[in-house]
Motif scaffolding. Structure first.
Motif, mmCIF file in Angstrom:
data_model
loop_
_atom_site.group_PDB
_atom_site.id
_atom_site.type_symbol
_atom_site.label_atom_id
_atom_site.label_comp_id
_atom_site.label_asym_id
_atom_site.label_seq_id
_atom_site.Cartn_x
_atom_site.Cartn_y
_atom_site.Cartn_z
ATOM 1 N N ASP A 85 -1.432 18.438 -23.031
ATOM 2 C CA ASP A 85 -0.934 17.776 -24.238
ATOM 3 C C ASP A 85 -0.055 18.721 -25.052
ATOM 4 O O ASP A 85 1.027 18.352 -25.505
ATOM 5 C CB ASP A 85 -2.120 17.278 -25.072
ATOM 6 C CG ASP A 85 -1.744 16.184 -26.055
ATOM 7 O OD1 ASP A 85 -0.681 15.547 -25.900
ATOM 8 O OD2 ASP A 85 -2.538 15.954 -26.987
ATOM 9 N N VAL A 86 -0.488 19.959 -25.210
ATOM 10 C CA VAL A 86 0.291 20.950 -25.960
ATOM 11 C C VAL A 86 1.594 21.264 -25.228
ATOM 12 O O VAL A 86 2.655 21.380 -25.857
ATOM 13 C CB VAL A 86 -0.542 22.222 -26.222
ATOM 14 C CG1 VAL A 86 0.322 23.336 -26.814
ATOM 15 C CG2 VAL A 86 -1.707 21.902 -27.157
ATOM 16 N N ALA A 87 1.535 21.369 -23.902
ATOM 17 C CA ALA A 87 2.762 21.622 -23.125
ATOM 18 C C ALA A 87 3.742 20.457 -23.285
ATOM 19 O O ALA A 87 4.952 20.667 -23.432
ATOM 20 C CB ALA A 87 2.419 21.838 -21.653
ATOM 21 N N ASP A 88 3.217 19.234 -23.261
ATOM 22 C CA ASP A 88 4.081 18.065 -23.462
ATOM 23 C C ASP A 88 4.725 18.095 -24.844
ATOM 24 O O ASP A 88 5.923 17.865 -24.979
ATOM 25 C CB ASP A 88 3.281 16.763 -23.312
ATOM 26 C CG ASP A 88 2.874 16.497 -21.881
ATOM 27 O OD1 ASP A 88 3.470 17.080 -20.958
ATOM 28 O OD2 ASP A 88 1.938 15.689 -21.695
ATOM 29 N N LEU A 89 3.933 18.370 -25.858
ATOM 30 C CA LEU A 89 4.471 18.449 -27.220
ATOM 31 C C LEU A 89 5.558 19.516 -27.300
ATOM 32 O O LEU A 89 6.608 19.297 -27.912
ATOM 33 C CB LEU A 89 3.351 18.747 -28.217
ATOM 34 C CG LEU A 89 3.794 18.936 -29.671
ATOM 35 C CD1 LEU A 89 4.372 17.648 -30.230
ATOM 36 C CD2 LEU A 89 2.614 19.401 -30.512
ATOM 37 N N SER A 90 5.336 20.650 -26.667
ATOM 38 C CA SER A 90 6.325 21.732 -26.691
ATOM 39 C C SER A 90 7.632 21.307 -26.040
ATOM 40 O O SER A 90 8.714 21.634 -26.545
ATOM 41 C CB SER A 90 5.771 22.969 -25.987
ATOM 42 O OG SER A 90 4.670 23.464 -26.704
#
Length: 171
Positions: A85-90
């Motif tokens: 999820d954090v990688a997607d947001l980034s």
């Protein structure tokens, strides 16, 4: 990660906003709006719906602000789901995009585990009304397909975090 995959992941965390509102409104019985599985008491369904709704609001706010620090805090440290999820947001942030309006349509919610420090739910839902926002442009994102998610929550330091989410196509 493709937009559809992102929306499916978003779906898993915004599962109970509609269910919690339905329960709180009292317009229909809990069994009409949210199905509970097995021996689970209705109060367990309400509690699980509240946990998910609060978590969902926090996640949607983190995505709308493009705030990876707030997003990381919503997951258990070892969560592969959180890392994705954090990688997607980034990736969205690198493209100078934010995702606002994440909202779920919930068809079914079933409580699998309801303990003081652990909640596991299975939800069939889809993400709707998400919008990608750039500096001078807003683009509506497609609604996701219906999917069934198993969401594992754990209470850590007085707050609920997601341990993992598993997804499969809705039947």
């Amino acid at each position: 990660m493709r937009t559809r995959t992102l929306l499916l992941l978003a779906t898993s965390f915004t599962v109970c906003t509609i269910a919690a509102c339905a329960i709180a409104s009292g317009g229909a019985t809990t069994s009409e709006r949210v199905q509970s599985g097995g021996e689970t008491a209705p109060s367990s369904v309400v509690r699980a719906a509240q946990v998910l709704a609060a978590w969902d609001r926090a996640r949607a706010a983190a995505w709308a602000r493009g705030d990876p620090i707030a997003l990381v805090a919503l997951y258990a440290r070892s969560s592969a789901t959180g890392a994705r999820d954090v990688a997607d947001l980034s990736r969205w942030h690198e493209r100078r995009l934010r995702v606002v309006g994440l909202r779920q349509q919930v068809a079914r919610l079933r409580v699998l585990v309801a303990r003081p420090r652990r909640v596991v739910v299975e939800a069939t839902e889809r993400t709707v009304d998400a919008t990608a926002v750039a500096r001078h442009r807003r683009t509506a994102l497609p609604d996701s397909a219906w999917a069934t998610h198993r969401i594992r929550f754990r209470r850590v330091d007085g707050r609920w975090v997601v341990v993992e989410v598993t997804a499969q196509p809705a039947r």
